[in-house]
Design a protein around this motif. Structure first.
Motif, PDB file in Angstrom:
ATOM      1  N   VAL A   1      -9.467  -3.771  -3.487  1.00 23.27           N
ATOM      2  CA  VAL A   1      -9.282  -2.168  -3.870  1.00 23.27           C
ATOM      3  C   VAL A   1      -9.939  -2.229  -5.534  1.00 23.27           C
ATOM      4  CG1 VAL A   1      -7.762  -0.556  -4.532  1.00 23.27           C
ATOM      5  CG2 VAL A   1      -7.449  -2.084  -2.343  1.00 23.27           C
TER       6      VAL A   1
ATOM      7  N   GLY B   1       0.974   2.990  -7.024  1.00 31.09           N
ATOM      8  CA  GLY B   1       0.672   2.163  -5.956  1.00 31.09           C
ATOM      9  C   GLY B   1       0.880   2.816  -4.609  1.00 31.09           C
ATOM     10  N   TYR B   2       1.459   4.371  -4.763  1.00 26.84           N
ATOM     11  CA  TYR B   2       1.723   4.831  -3.404  1.00 26.84           C
ATOM     12  C   TYR B   2       0.658   4.746  -2.601  1.00 26.84           C
ATOM     13  CZ  TYR B   2      -1.350   8.567  -4.857  1.00 26.84           C
ATOM     14  OH  TYR B   2      -2.634   9.163  -5.180  1.00 26.84           O
ATOM     15  N   TRP B   3      -0.503   4.561  -2.703  1.00 23.87           N
ATOM     16  CA  TRP B   3      -1.861   4.699  -1.979  1.00 23.87           C
ATOM     17  C   TRP B   3      -1.749   3.481  -1.073  1.00 23.87           C
ATOM     18  CZ3 TRP B   3      -4.110   0.729  -3.476  1.00 23.87           C
ATOM     19  CH2 TRP B   3      -4.163   0.208  -4.785  1.00 23.87           C
ATOM     20  N   THR B   4      -1.230   2.378  -1.325  1.00 20.82           N
ATOM     21  CA  THR B   4      -1.310   1.163  -0.673  1.00 20.82           C
ATOM     22  C   THR B   4      -1.100   1.074   0.844  1.00 20.82           C
ATOM     23  OG1 THR B   4       0.952   0.440  -1.370  1.00 20.82           O
ATOM     24  CG2 THR B   4      -0.863  -0.316  -2.900  1.00 20.82           C
ATOM     25  N   GLN B   5      -0.090   2.176   1.123  1.00 19.93           N
ATOM     26  CA  GLN B   5      -0.044   2.229   2.505  1.00 19.93           C
ATOM     27  C   GLN B   5      -1.109   2.899   3.395  1.00 19.93           C
ATOM     28  OE1 GLN B   5       3.343   5.249   2.820  1.00 19.93           O
ATOM     29  NE2 GLN B   5       1.897   7.011   2.391  1.00 19.93           N
ATOM     30  N   ARG B   6      -2.107   3.295   2.660  1.00 18.00           N
ATOM     31  CA  ARG B   6      -3.108   3.923   3.401  1.00 18.00           C
ATOM     32  C   ARG B   6      -4.144   2.769   3.732  1.00 18.00           C
ATOM     33  NH1 ARG B   6      -4.191   8.929  -0.845  1.00 18.00           N
ATOM     34  NH2 ARG B   6      -2.072   9.893  -0.587  1.00 18.00           N
ATOM     35  N   LEU B   7      -4.130   1.684   3.008  1.00 13.89           N
ATOM     36  CA  LEU B   7      -4.907   0.552   3.322  1.00 13.89           C
ATOM     37  C   LEU B   7      -4.727   0.051   5.019  1.00 13.89           C
ATOM     38  CD1 LEU B   7      -4.087  -1.712   0.554  1.00 13.89           C
ATOM     39  CD2 LEU B   7      -6.419  -0.651   1.145  1.00 13.89           C
TER      40      LEU B   7
ATOM     41  N   LEU C   1      -9.365   5.801  -1.043  1.00 16.20           N
ATOM     42  CA  LEU C   1      -7.936   5.773  -0.755  1.00 16.20           C
ATOM     43  C   LEU C   1      -7.037   6.953  -1.500  1.00 16.20           C
ATOM     44  CD1 LEU C   1      -7.238   1.979  -1.091  1.00 16.20           C
ATOM     45  CD2 LEU C   1      -7.280   3.269   1.114  1.00 16.20           C
TER      46      LEU C   1
ATOM     47  N   VAL D   1     -11.908   1.292  -1.520  1.00 17.36           N
ATOM     48  CA  VAL D   1     -12.339  -0.322  -1.134  1.00 17.36           C
ATOM     49  C   VAL D   1     -13.584  -0.079  -0.662  1.00 17.36           C
ATOM     50  CG1 VAL D   1     -11.869  -1.708   1.062  1.00 17.36           C
ATOM     51  CG2 VAL D   1      -9.943  -0.278  -0.017  1.00 17.36           C
TER      52      VAL D   1
ATOM     53  N   ARG E   1      -3.524  -6.478  -7.573  1.00 11.83           N
ATOM     54  CA  ARG E   1      -3.722  -6.377  -6.097  1.00 11.83           C
ATOM     55  C   ARG E   1      -5.068  -7.204  -5.929  1.00 11.83           C
ATOM     56  NH1 ARG E   1      -5.368  -5.483  -1.487  1.00 11.83           N
ATOM     57  NH2 ARG E   1      -4.103  -4.913   0.369  1.00 11.83           N
TER      58      ARG E   1
END
Length: 106
Positions: free
Chosen positions: A64, A98-104, A88, A79, A58
């Motif tokens: 991140v 990578g489950y946390w990418t939606q939190r961006l 995050l 971040v 990423r």
């Protein structure tokens, strides 16, 4: 300059769940060690926010960064931007990558 520290609500829940799980192993000692490792990572991030390499895979904005939590298989994923740090996730290294990418987007 003091950076603002914020945590996604789900990240706080992840931290508390991991702390509770480790605390149950040996009447709190391991849970305390986990909390100490997270606190040490937070102190390093606040002192040197750009020291950790960008998260693998990423390389786009926002950048991140992930800090390993000592002997525990967890990373503090955050971040760094503007005047603050946004956590995050307290992400286990081998569960749901990578489950946390939606939190961006939140």
């Amino acid at each position: 300059m003091t950076l603002d520290w914020r945590e996604h609500p789900d990240a706080r829940d992840e931290f508390l769940d991991a702390h509770e799980r480790y605390s149950a192993i040996d009447h709190g000692k391991l849970g305390d060690e986990f909390a100490d490792a997270a606190e040490a990572a937070a102190e390093l991030i606040l002192q040197w926010p750009d020291a950790a390499s960008p998260f693998r895979g990423r390389q786009r904005e926002p950048i991140v960064r992930a800090w390993h939590l000592g002997k525990f298989p967890y990373n503090l994923v955050c971040v760094v931007g503007g005047d603050g740090i946004f956590v995050l996730a307290y992400a286990h290294e081998s569960r749901r990558p990578g489950y946390w990418t939606q939190r961006l987007a939140e």
